[in-house]
Design a protein around this motif. Structure first.
Motif, PDB file in Angstrom:
ATOM      1  N   ASN A 106       0.820  -1.223   0.000  1.00 17.17           N
ATOM      2  CA  ASN A 106       0.000   0.000   0.000  1.00 17.17           C
ATOM      3  C   ASN A 106       0.848   1.264   0.000  1.00 17.17           C
ATOM      4  N   ILE A 107       1.896   1.279  -0.798  1.00 16.65           N
ATOM      5  CA  ILE A 107       2.801   2.425  -0.752  1.00 16.65           C
ATOM      6  C   ILE A 107       2.130   3.701  -1.239  1.00 16.65           C
ATOM      7  N   ASN A 108       1.203   3.595  -2.192  1.00 13.23           N
ATOM      8  CA  ASN A 108       0.506   4.800  -2.674  1.00 13.23           C
ATOM      9  C   ASN A 108      -0.322   5.430  -1.563  1.00 13.23           C
ATOM     10  N   ASP A 109      -0.983   4.575  -0.785  1.00 14.20           N
ATOM     11  CA  ASP A 109      -1.759   5.080   0.351  1.00 14.20           C
ATOM     12  C   ASP A 109      -0.843   5.731   1.380  1.00 14.20           C
ATOM     13  N   ALA A 110       0.346   5.141   1.550  1.00 17.83           N
ATOM     14  CA  ALA A 110       1.298   5.692   2.506  1.00 17.83           C
ATOM     15  C   ALA A 110       1.758   7.080   2.077  1.00 17.83           C
ATOM     16  N   VAL A 111       2.052   7.244   0.805  1.00 21.66           N
ATOM     17  CA  VAL A 111       2.505   8.540   0.300  1.00 21.66           C
ATOM     18  C   VAL A 111       1.402   9.592   0.443  1.00 21.66           C
ATOM     19  N   LYS A 112       0.154   9.222   0.139  1.00 20.58           N
ATOM     20  CA  LYS A 112      -0.967  10.157   0.273  1.00 20.58           C
ATOM     21  C   LYS A 112      -1.120  10.618   1.723  1.00 20.58           C
ATOM     22  N   ALA A 113      -1.024   9.654   2.634  1.00 21.94           N
ATOM     23  CA  ALA A 113      -1.168  10.007   4.050  1.00 21.94           C
ATOM     24  C   ALA A 113      -0.005  10.873   4.521  1.00 21.94           C
ATOM     25  N   ALA A 114       1.179  10.581   4.020  1.00 18.88           N
ATOM     26  CA  ALA A 114       2.357  11.347   4.418  1.00 18.88           C
ATOM     27  C   ALA A 114       2.235  12.806   4.013  1.00 18.88           C
ATOM     28  N   LYS A 115       1.651  13.071   2.871  1.00 20.62           N
ATOM     29  CA  LYS A 115       1.528  14.442   2.369  1.00 20.62           C
ATOM     30  C   LYS A 115       0.633  15.294   3.262  1.00 20.62           C
ATOM     31  N   LYS A 116      -0.255  14.651   4.003  1.00 19.28           N
ATOM     32  CA  LYS A 116      -1.177  15.376   4.862  1.00 19.28           C
ATOM     33  C   LYS A 116      -0.608  15.621   6.260  1.00 19.28           C
ATOM     34  N   ALA A 117       0.557  15.027   6.543  1.00 20.66           N
ATOM     35  CA  ALA A 117       1.134  15.108   7.886  1.00 20.66           C
ATOM     36  C   ALA A 117       2.176  16.215   7.974  1.00 20.66           C
ATOM     37  N   ASP A 118       2.518  16.570   9.216  1.00 19.44           N
ATOM     38  CA  ASP A 118       3.606  17.523   9.453  1.00 19.44           C
ATOM     39  C   ASP A 118       4.960  16.820   9.473  1.00 19.44           C
ATOM     40  N   VAL A 119       4.953  15.566   9.893  1.00 22.60           N
ATOM     41  CA  VAL A 119       6.202  14.825  10.040  1.00 22.60           C
ATOM     42  C   VAL A 119       5.923  13.339   9.831  1.00 22.60           C
ATOM     43  N   ILE A 120       6.914  12.637   9.332  1.00 22.87           N
ATOM     44  CA  ILE A 120       6.797  11.194   9.084  1.00 22.87           C
ATOM     45  C   ILE A 120       7.691  10.454  10.070  1.00 22.87           C
ATOM     46  N   VAL A 121       7.132   9.496  10.796  1.00 26.59           N
ATOM     47  CA  VAL A 121       7.936   8.589  11.629  1.00 26.59           C
ATOM     48  C   VAL A 121       8.016   7.266  10.882  1.00 26.59           C
TER      49      VAL A 121
ATOM     50  N   LEU B  49      19.667  -3.575   4.310  1.00 31.41           N
ATOM     51  CA  LEU B  49      18.243  -3.555   4.603  1.00 31.41           C
ATOM     52  C   LEU B  49      17.488  -4.001   3.354  1.00 31.41           C
ATOM     53  N   PRO B  50      16.467  -4.832   3.480  1.00 29.76           N
ATOM     54  CA  PRO B  50      15.712  -5.244   2.291  1.00 29.76           C
ATOM     55  C   PRO B  50      15.283  -4.036   1.450  1.00 29.76           C
ATOM     56  N   TRP B  51      15.381  -4.185   0.140  1.00 34.40           N
ATOM     57  CA  TRP B  51      15.191  -3.069  -0.775  1.00 34.40           C
ATOM     58  C   TRP B  51      13.819  -2.410  -0.631  1.00 34.40           C
ATOM     59  N   ALA B  52      12.799  -3.183  -0.310  1.00 33.62           N
ATOM     60  CA  ALA B  52      11.460  -2.614  -0.178  1.00 33.62           C
ATOM     61  C   ALA B  52      11.430  -1.522   0.888  1.00 33.62           C
ATOM     62  N   GLN B  53      12.181  -1.710   1.966  1.00 29.37           N
ATOM     63  CA  GLN B  53      12.192  -0.702   3.027  1.00 29.37           C
ATOM     64  C   GLN B  53      12.897   0.572   2.562  1.00 29.37           C
ATOM     65  N   THR B  54      13.967   0.406   1.809  1.00 32.16           N
ATOM     66  CA  THR B  54      14.660   1.576   1.264  1.00 32.16           C
ATOM     67  C   THR B  54      13.769   2.306   0.261  1.00 32.16           C
ATOM     68  N   GLN B  55      13.042   1.544  -0.563  1.00 26.36           N
ATOM     69  CA  GLN B  55      12.113   2.160  -1.519  1.00 26.36           C
ATOM     70  C   GLN B  55      11.062   2.994  -0.805  1.00 26.36           C
ATOM     71  N   LEU B  56      10.547   2.448   0.298  1.00 24.73           N
ATOM     72  CA  LEU B  56       9.554   3.191   1.066  1.00 24.73           C
ATOM     73  C   LEU B  56      10.144   4.515   1.541  1.00 24.73           C
ATOM     74  N   ALA B  57      11.364   4.475   2.049  1.00 21.18           N
ATOM     75  CA  ALA B  57      12.021   5.707   2.507  1.00 21.18           C
ATOM     76  C   ALA B  57      12.181   6.706   1.368  1.00 21.18           C
ATOM     77  N   MET B  58      12.556   6.218   0.196  1.00 22.39           N
ATOM     78  CA  MET B  58      12.770   7.103  -0.956  1.00 22.39           C
ATOM     79  C   MET B  58      11.470   7.771  -1.389  1.00 22.39           C
ATOM     80  N   GLU B  59      10.394   6.998  -1.439  1.00 28.16           N
ATOM     81  CA  GLU B  59       9.116   7.561  -1.865  1.00 28.16           C
ATOM     82  C   GLU B  59       8.588   8.578  -0.855  1.00 28.16           C
ATOM     83  N   LEU B  60       8.763   8.293   0.415  1.00 28.44           N
ATOM     84  CA  LEU B  60       8.289   9.223   1.440  1.00 28.44           C
ATOM     85  C   LEU B  60       9.103  10.510   1.433  1.00 28.44           C
ATOM     86  N   ALA B  61      10.402  10.391   1.174  1.00 26.41           N
ATOM     87  CA  ALA B  61      11.258  11.583   1.152  1.00 26.41           C
ATOM     88  C   ALA B  61      10.838  12.544   0.047  1.00 26.41           C
ATOM     89  N   LYS B  62      10.275  12.013  -1.035  1.00 28.01           N
ATOM     90  CA  LYS B  62       9.840  12.858  -2.153  1.00 28.01           C
ATOM     91  C   LYS B  62       8.691  13.799  -1.766  1.00 28.01           C
TER      92      LYS B  62
END
Length: 759
Positions: free
Chosen positions: A491-506, A526-539
């Protein structure tokens, strides 16, 4: 063929080519020794060998539809036929105290039916609290305890664990792990106190004293079991129970000191390394088990094998042509008790070997004496089970608060750009990542089950990281999407949408629970999926607070480069979620420091004490270059060091050097600082370590407050093991480093020449 085998065996057992030091004269027999001798005089060979036999609880139990109970016929066979002296806990899951009372009572009632009525000693892995009893206090794992740099917390955790283990009617704890956590790949590094021998030995001695108290036989203390002797934590492949290559000098310099200190602290039992070193399985090494352990360290307690390790001398190591030969080799090497664990072949083979003259009765009596002595010391003959009403503090809030303190002091702040932490309550926080909402990422292995895979069930009343943040700042201010499982996106797309509405990401990355060979990995990254999640959230442009919940330092360099702050929680136990939330929102000030060197790259794994030799050519950019160094950790305040003072410019033999330094809280928040003292030697007869931790203390300081911290250094603290495996302190120039303060002094020896040419 037989002659060739014997020659080969002798060669294996003598690979470590150092003569044993002469043993000290034996002390006068104590009252317990006399009781033991009198009992041994009454025992048959079969009864003696039974005492040396340890089987798993599975051998004497049945479990149907998750209902576990002692099987009457099986326990009768174990005790009355084979005279089994010990049972260990392995499979199944955590039980309540009432069930443990029934289990231990059934075992000891059967033992009371045997001819000599010798109680059974039950052993369990209570490595971070009583991990197999529901409602107990679970502490941070050892690696997190090490990050506190607080010996008093280690002592308290040991004391509480002992209390709750005895409250579970169990007197023997297979803890602490004193292995050198040297290889980041190794799946048991989280069970250690880190990579530094001094940190390991001091924290280890403290927890042992907590376990055993002033009287190991009282109803609130247990026998400690130091493990895994020796060199288990540095397998060449990084995989569990695989061969190590460790020169004797390195063994004595880095691996042996924690065990030597544990013997001085009074540890009553020891578990042997399952692996082999330089081709010699430790379970077959008379040099390590008798010459060094008994002759040099003067350990007089029980040496017990690890899981099936005598069998493996034949099956895996191939140094014994038969299982019977394996028993002969191990017992003659110095093994006192065999964790068999499923059947009675050890018992039968050992009786045959004694009758054949291949194992002496003296060796049997020696082993049995050690076993019975510990049973007497534990008070098992007078109190084989214990009184359920004697433990009103079990699982109490008082005990919980010690776990909270331990977790809080362990959590390590590694980055805090622009002081983004602590967060303000009421901010919109988006929590995500595979370790955000599971207790497995806080408790790790050896938690309720062997692999810790049922922690969410058994610790359902504890807060995950997500739940703790929700509780701290209010559910309305917190959103959550997993974003990724451990090794796949979710559900990475849902994660990115939710992140955009927040002040900070933990962003909570890391590992789920594991231990031993189940935790073996082929890639430290670290498994690549976790790094990908970090990269998408940083955007999204929102600041990322990276939380690492892991048992070993996985390579997180790419994800970590995207964070505004990085927090290491290790495996911080049942209270770790609450402790982290308190730190994130400023109700607590972080004070942990790394107990290992955090690597930047998967193929660049270093330990801080050999930093100078890792760089070879000064222009080499591929030498020592970690992500974070051993002993690193930030605070919400700042600390200044000044006035480093040495009591004298020259230290001579049999003298003490007093070192003082002023530490001041130069910030605006009260905080705790671990003050670490290192020494380094300019020149020596072997390449000296870059620096070595020699002392530490932890102080609490209010804003503007200054405290003077005092350390004492003697010649022995400056010693190293030389090229002929002798421990020496060589004359020469040394440097003391505390914080950013340094001072030089000279050590003057009457016997060992200087390598500086100055003295």
């Amino acid at each position: 063929m037989r002659r060739i085998f014997i020659i080969a065996s002798v060669a294996c057992l003598n690979v470590l080519l150092l003569a044993a030091q002469p043993q000290k004269s034996q002390p006068a027999a104590s009252a317990i020794d006399k009781k033991v001798d009198a009992l041994i005089a009454k025992m048959t060979l079969e009864e003696k060998v039974g005492q040396m036999t340890e089987v798993t609880s599975d051998v004497v139990s049945t479990t149907t539809n998750d209902v576990h109970q002692i099987d009457a016929a099986k326990i009768k066979e174990a005790i009355l036929k084979y005279h089994v002296g010990s049972i260990l806990n392995v499979s199944g899951h955590a039980y309540d105290r009432k069930h443990w009372f029934e289990v231990i009572s059934a075992i000891q009632q059967e033992a009371a039916q045997d001819r000599l009525k010798i109680p059974v000693i039950y052993g369990i892995d209570a490595i971070h609290g009583v991990t197999y009893t529901t409602g107990s206090t679970l502490f941070p794992q050892e690696i997190a305890m090490a990050a506190t740099f607080n010996k008093e917390i280690a002592y308290k955790a040991g004391e509480i664990t002992a209390y709750e283990t005895r409250a579970s009617y169990i007197p023997w704890n297979y803890s602490p792990v004193l292995d050198l956590g040297k290889s980041p790949l190794w799946p048991r590094i989280y069970e250690t106190f880190g990579e530094d021998p001094y940190l390991i030995k001091t924290m280890g001695a403290s927890i042992i004293k907590g376990y055993q108290g002033n009287d190991v036989g009282d109803k609130y203390h247990v026998a400690a079991c130091m493990k895994h002797y020796l060199g288990y934590g540095d397998p060449l492949s990084g995989k569990d129970r695989t061969p190590a290559w460790i020169p004797d000098r390195y063994m004595r310099e880095y691996f042996l000191p924690p065990f030597a200190e544990a013997v001085k602290a009074g540890a009553r039992t020891l578990m042997i390394n399952s692996g082999e070193i330089n081709g010699v399985p430790l379970h077959a090494s008379k040099y390590m088990l008798t010459d060094v352990l008994r002759g040099e360290l003067h350990f007089d307690g029980i040496a017990v094998t690890d899981w099936r390790d005598i069998e493996y001398l034949h099956d895996r190591h191939h140094i014994a042509a038969t299982q019977k030969d394996a028993v002969m080799i191990a017992v003659n090497a110095g093994v006192d008790m065999s964790m068999v664990p499923y059947e009675y072949s050890f018992y039968n083979y050992l009786i045959e070997l004694v009758h054949e003259g291949k194992v002496s009765m003296a060796r049997i009596n020696e082993a049995v004496h050690r076993i019975l002595k510990v049973k007497y010391e534990l008070g098992l003959f007078e109190r084989p089970v214990g009184n359920p009403d004697d433990y009103p503090k079990f699982g109490s809030d008082e005990f919980k608060q010690v776990s909270v303190q331990a977790a809080t002091e362990a959590i390590t702040l590694l980055k805090n750009n622009n002081n983004i932490l602590p967060l303000k309550k009421g901010m919109k926080v988006f929590v995500t990542g595979p370790t955000a909402n599971t207790m497995r990422a806080l408790d790790g292995g050896w938690s309720y089950t062997w692999q810790g895979d049922q922690s969410d069930k058994f610790a359902a009343n504890k807060n995950t990281i997500l739940e703790a943040i929700q509780q701290k700042t209010g559910k309305d201010n917190v959103s959550y999407e997993p974003g990724a499982a451990f090794d796949s996106l979710q559900n990475i797309n849902d994660a990115v949408k939710a992140a955009k509405k927040a002040d900070v990401i933990v962003l909570c990355l890391g590992e789920l629970s594991y231990t031993e060979n189940v935790g073996n990995i082929d890639d430290l990254n670290l498994p690549w999926a976790q790094t990908q999640l970090a990269m998408e959230l940083a955007k999204t442009g929102k600041p990322v607070i990276l939380v690492l919940a892991e048992g070993r330092p996985r390579i997180v360099t790419q994800a970590e480069s995207l964070s505004a702050a990085t927090v290491m929680t290790y495996l911080s136990g049942n209270e770790g979620g609450d402790a982290l939330a308190s730190i994130l929102f400023g109700d607590a000030n972080p004070s942990g420091k790394l107990p290992f060197t955090y690597p930047k790259y998967a193929n660049s794994l270093n330990n801080y004490y050999r930093k100078n030799l890792e760089n070879g050519n000064p222009d080499d950019k591929h030498g020592y270059n970690p992500l974070y160094e051993f002993g690193f950790g930030l605070s919400y305040t700042t600390f200044g060091y000044s006035n480093l003072h040495l009591s004298k410019p020259d230290l001579k033999e049999n003298e003490t050097l007093t070192v003082t330094v002023d530490v001041k809280n130069t910030g605006q928040v009260e905080g705790k600082e671990s003050v670490l003292l290192y020494t380094s030697q300019s020149y020596a007869s072997i390449s000296p370590d870059y620096k070595r931790l020699r002392a530490y203390d932890k102080v609490s300081l209010k804003p503007g407050e200054t405290k003077t911290v005092t350390f004492k250094i003697i010649a022995k603290d400056l010693a190293f093991v030389n090229d002929v495996s002798k421990t020496v302190t060589e004359a020469g120039e040394f440097k003391i480093q505390v914080g950013d303060q340094t001072q030089n002094f000279n050590y003057i020896s009457n016997t060992v020449p200087s390598r500086t040419g100055k003295l």
